[in-house]
Scaffold this motif. Structure first.
Motif, PDB file in Angstrom:
ATOM      1  N   GLN A  72       0.825  -1.209   0.000  1.00 45.73           N
ATOM      2  CA  GLN A  72       0.000   0.000   0.000  1.00 45.73           C
ATOM      3  C   GLN A  72       0.859   1.260   0.000  1.00 45.73           C
ATOM      4  OE1 GLN A  72      -2.434  -0.427   3.476  1.00 45.73           O
ATOM      5  NE2 GLN A  72      -3.842  -1.859   2.499  1.00 45.73           N
ATOM      6  N   LYS A  73       2.059   1.173   0.546  1.00 47.04           N
ATOM      7  CA  LYS A  73       2.936   2.344   0.638  1.00 47.04           C
ATOM      8  C   LYS A  73       3.876   2.505  -0.558  1.00 47.04           C
ATOM      9  CE  LYS A  73       3.001   2.600   5.655  1.00 47.04           C
ATOM     10  NZ  LYS A  73       3.842   2.683   6.840  1.00 47.04           N
ATOM     11  N   PHE A  74       4.344   1.395  -1.116  1.00 43.58           N
ATOM     12  CA  PHE A  74       5.383   1.469  -2.142  1.00 43.58           C
ATOM     13  C   PHE A  74       4.978   0.929  -3.502  1.00 43.58           C
ATOM     14  CE2 PHE A  74       7.874   0.705   1.889  1.00 43.58           C
ATOM     15  CZ  PHE A  74       8.153   2.036   2.098  1.00 43.58           C
ATOM     16  N   GLY A  75       3.776   0.421  -3.635  1.00 49.29           N
ATOM     17  CA  GLY A  75       3.388  -0.189  -4.908  1.00 49.29           C
ATOM     18  C   GLY A  75       3.992  -1.577  -5.030  1.00 49.29           C
ATOM     19  N   ASN A  76       4.336  -1.974  -6.231  1.00 54.22           N
ATOM     20  CA  ASN A  76       4.871  -3.315  -6.448  1.00 54.22           C
ATOM     21  C   ASN A  76       6.315  -3.431  -5.979  1.00 54.22           C
ATOM     22  OD1 ASN A  76       2.494  -4.227  -7.579  1.00 54.22           O
ATOM     23  ND2 ASN A  76       3.131  -3.768  -9.669  1.00 54.22           N
ATOM     24  N   ILE A  77       6.586  -4.515  -5.230  1.00 50.29           N
ATOM     25  CA  ILE A  77       7.945  -4.821  -4.791  1.00 50.29           C
ATOM     26  C   ILE A  77       8.280  -6.206  -5.324  1.00 50.29           C
ATOM     27  CG2 ILE A  77       9.504  -5.135  -2.839  1.00 50.29           C
ATOM     28  CD1 ILE A  77       7.766  -3.244  -1.232  1.00 50.29           C
ATOM     29  N   PHE A  78       9.365  -6.292  -6.064  1.00 48.88           N
ATOM     30  CA  PHE A  78       9.765  -7.506  -6.750  1.00 48.88           C
ATOM     31  C   PHE A  78      10.788  -8.265  -5.901  1.00 48.88           C
ATOM     32  CE2 PHE A  78       8.182  -4.545  -9.754  1.00 48.88           C
ATOM     33  CZ  PHE A  78       7.663  -5.263 -10.819  1.00 48.88           C
ATOM     34  N   PHE A  79      10.533  -9.553  -5.686  1.00 50.04           N
ATOM     35  CA  PHE A  79      11.451 -10.400  -4.924  1.00 50.04           C
ATOM     36  C   PHE A  79      11.908 -11.559  -5.792  1.00 50.04           C
ATOM     37  CE2 PHE A  79       9.224  -8.285  -1.503  1.00 50.04           C
ATOM     38  CZ  PHE A  79      10.166  -8.147  -0.517  1.00 50.04           C
ATOM     39  N   LYS A  80      13.174 -11.930  -5.632  1.00 51.69           N
ATOM     40  CA  LYS A  80      13.707 -13.113  -6.299  1.00 51.69           C
ATOM     41  C   LYS A  80      14.398 -13.979  -5.264  1.00 51.69           C
ATOM     42  CE  LYS A  80      18.104 -10.974  -7.609  1.00 51.69           C
ATOM     43  NZ  LYS A  80      19.017 -10.680  -8.709  1.00 51.69           N
ATOM     44  N   LYS A  81      14.532 -15.247  -5.588  1.00 50.29           N
ATOM     45  CA  LYS A  81      15.242 -16.162  -4.699  1.00 50.29           C
ATOM     46  C   LYS A  81      16.726 -15.838  -4.718  1.00 50.29           C
ATOM     47  CE  LYS A  81      14.164 -20.644  -3.892  1.00 50.29           C
ATOM     48  NZ  LYS A  81      13.803 -22.028  -4.197  1.00 50.29           N
ATOM     49  N   GLY A  82      17.328 -15.960  -3.553  1.00 46.18           N
ATOM     50  CA  GLY A  82      18.762 -15.720  -3.468  1.00 46.18           C
ATOM     51  C   GLY A  82      19.146 -15.310  -2.069  1.00 46.18           C
ATOM     52  N   ASP A  83      20.405 -15.231  -1.838  1.00 43.28           N
ATOM     53  CA  ASP A  83      20.923 -14.837  -0.530  1.00 43.28           C
ATOM     54  C   ASP A  83      21.320 -13.368  -0.564  1.00 43.28           C
ATOM     55  OD1 ASP A  83      20.640 -17.370   0.669  1.00 43.28           O
ATOM     56  OD2 ASP A  83      22.474 -18.038  -0.328  1.00 43.28           O
ATOM     57  N   TRP A  84      20.899 -12.638   0.464  1.00 43.88           N
ATOM     58  CA  TRP A  84      21.213 -11.218   0.583  1.00 43.88           C
ATOM     59  C   TRP A  84      22.711 -11.047   0.807  1.00 43.88           C
ATOM     60  CZ3 TRP A  84      23.450  -7.965   4.086  1.00 43.88           C
ATOM     61  CH2 TRP A  84      23.222  -6.602   3.905  1.00 43.88           C
ATOM     62  N   LYS A  85      23.272 -10.059   0.119  1.00 43.34           N
ATOM     63  CA  LYS A  85      24.679  -9.694   0.298  1.00 43.34           C
ATOM     64  C   LYS A  85      24.753  -8.175   0.381  1.00 43.34           C
ATOM     65  CE  LYS A  85      26.362 -13.607  -2.274  1.00 43.34           C
ATOM     66  NZ  LYS A  85      25.837 -14.164  -3.456  1.00 43.34           N
ATOM     67  N   PRO A  86      25.683  -7.647   1.160  1.00 43.82           N
ATOM     68  CA  PRO A  86      25.832  -6.184   1.207  1.00 43.82           C
ATOM     69  C   PRO A  86      26.025  -5.639  -0.216  1.00 43.82           C
ATOM     70  CG  PRO A  86      27.187  -7.212   2.890  1.00 43.82           C
ATOM     71  CD  PRO A  86      26.633  -8.331   2.040  1.00 43.82           C
ATOM     72  N   LEU A  87      25.455  -4.489  -0.484  1.00 44.43           N
ATOM     73  CA  LEU A  87      25.480  -3.951  -1.843  1.00 44.43           C
ATOM     74  C   LEU A  87      26.884  -3.728  -2.389  1.00 44.43           C
ATOM     75  CD1 LEU A  87      22.476  -1.482  -1.829  1.00 44.43           C
ATOM     76  CD2 LEU A  87      22.657  -3.717  -2.909  1.00 44.43           C
ATOM     77  N   GLY A  88      27.809  -3.324  -1.552  1.00 44.62           N
ATOM     78  CA  GLY A  88      29.169  -3.086  -2.032  1.00 44.62           C
ATOM     79  C   GLY A  88      29.884  -4.359  -2.443  1.00 44.62           C
ATOM     80  N   LYS A  89      29.363  -5.519  -2.012  1.00 45.00           N
ATOM     81  CA  LYS A  89      30.052  -6.788  -2.280  1.00 45.00           C
ATOM     82  C   LYS A  89      29.249  -7.688  -3.196  1.00 45.00           C
ATOM     83  CE  LYS A  89      32.250  -6.587   2.165  1.00 45.00           C
ATOM     84  NZ  LYS A  89      32.436  -7.164   3.459  1.00 45.00           N
ATOM     85  N   ARG A  90      28.360  -7.125  -3.952  1.00 44.96           N
ATOM     86  CA  ARG A  90      27.480  -7.893  -4.820  1.00 44.96           C
ATOM     87  C   ARG A  90      28.180  -8.427  -5.965  1.00 44.96           C
ATOM     88  NH1 ARG A  90      22.133  -6.207  -7.609  1.00 44.96           N
ATOM     89  NH2 ARG A  90      21.320  -8.260  -7.658  1.00 44.96           N
TER      90      ARG A  90
END
Length: 129
Positions: free
Chosen positions: A111-129
């Motif tokens: 309701q706050k952000f509209g569509n949020i897309f998710f995919k399978k995978g393990d989260w990693k810090p953005l700088g180390k992607r």
């Protein structure tokens, strides 16, 4: 036959849904997607439970628990979420599953952000992607 194979979608089984999910930043890259990536993720376990995490990058700030079942109104299974308590706005409704020949992704309508897309995978810090 080759054209049919290349244009058909993946048929999802119950086991396909188990795993960790993170925000897919590839569809709408930018600051908002980066913030969502660092703030929301979830996991679906083999005991049919779901844990939605509100995070501050690698640290879980709040956890919402619920259960899942896989409906089969069609050939491919569909995900249904039942949260234990008042759900977070991201997981307030069931996701839409989009499939391709080799993969799938889930889209939640917040309701706050509209569509949020998710995919399978393990989260990693953005700088180390």
């Amino acid at each position: 036959m080759l054209i049919q194979l290349l244009t058909s979608n993946m048929v999802l089984a119950k086991d396909d849904y188990y795993g960790n999910y993170m925000v897919n930043r590839d569809y709408f890259p930018g600051k908002q997607a980066d913030w969502q990536y660092n703030t929301f993720r979830f996991e679906i376990k083999t005991n049919d439970s779901i844990y939605f995490h509100v995070t501050d990058e690698g640290k879980i700030v709040k956890r919402y628990r619920g259960s899942v079942n896989m409906m089969a109104p069609y050939q491919s299974k569909r995900l249904r979420i039942i949260m234990d308590t008042s759900p977070h706005h991201v997981v307030a409704d069931n996701p839409t599953t989009y499939r391709s020949i080799w993969s799938f992704y889930l889209v939640f309508n917040s309701q706050k952000f509209g569509n949020i897309f998710f995919k399978k995978g393990d989260w990693k810090p953005l700088g180390k992607r």
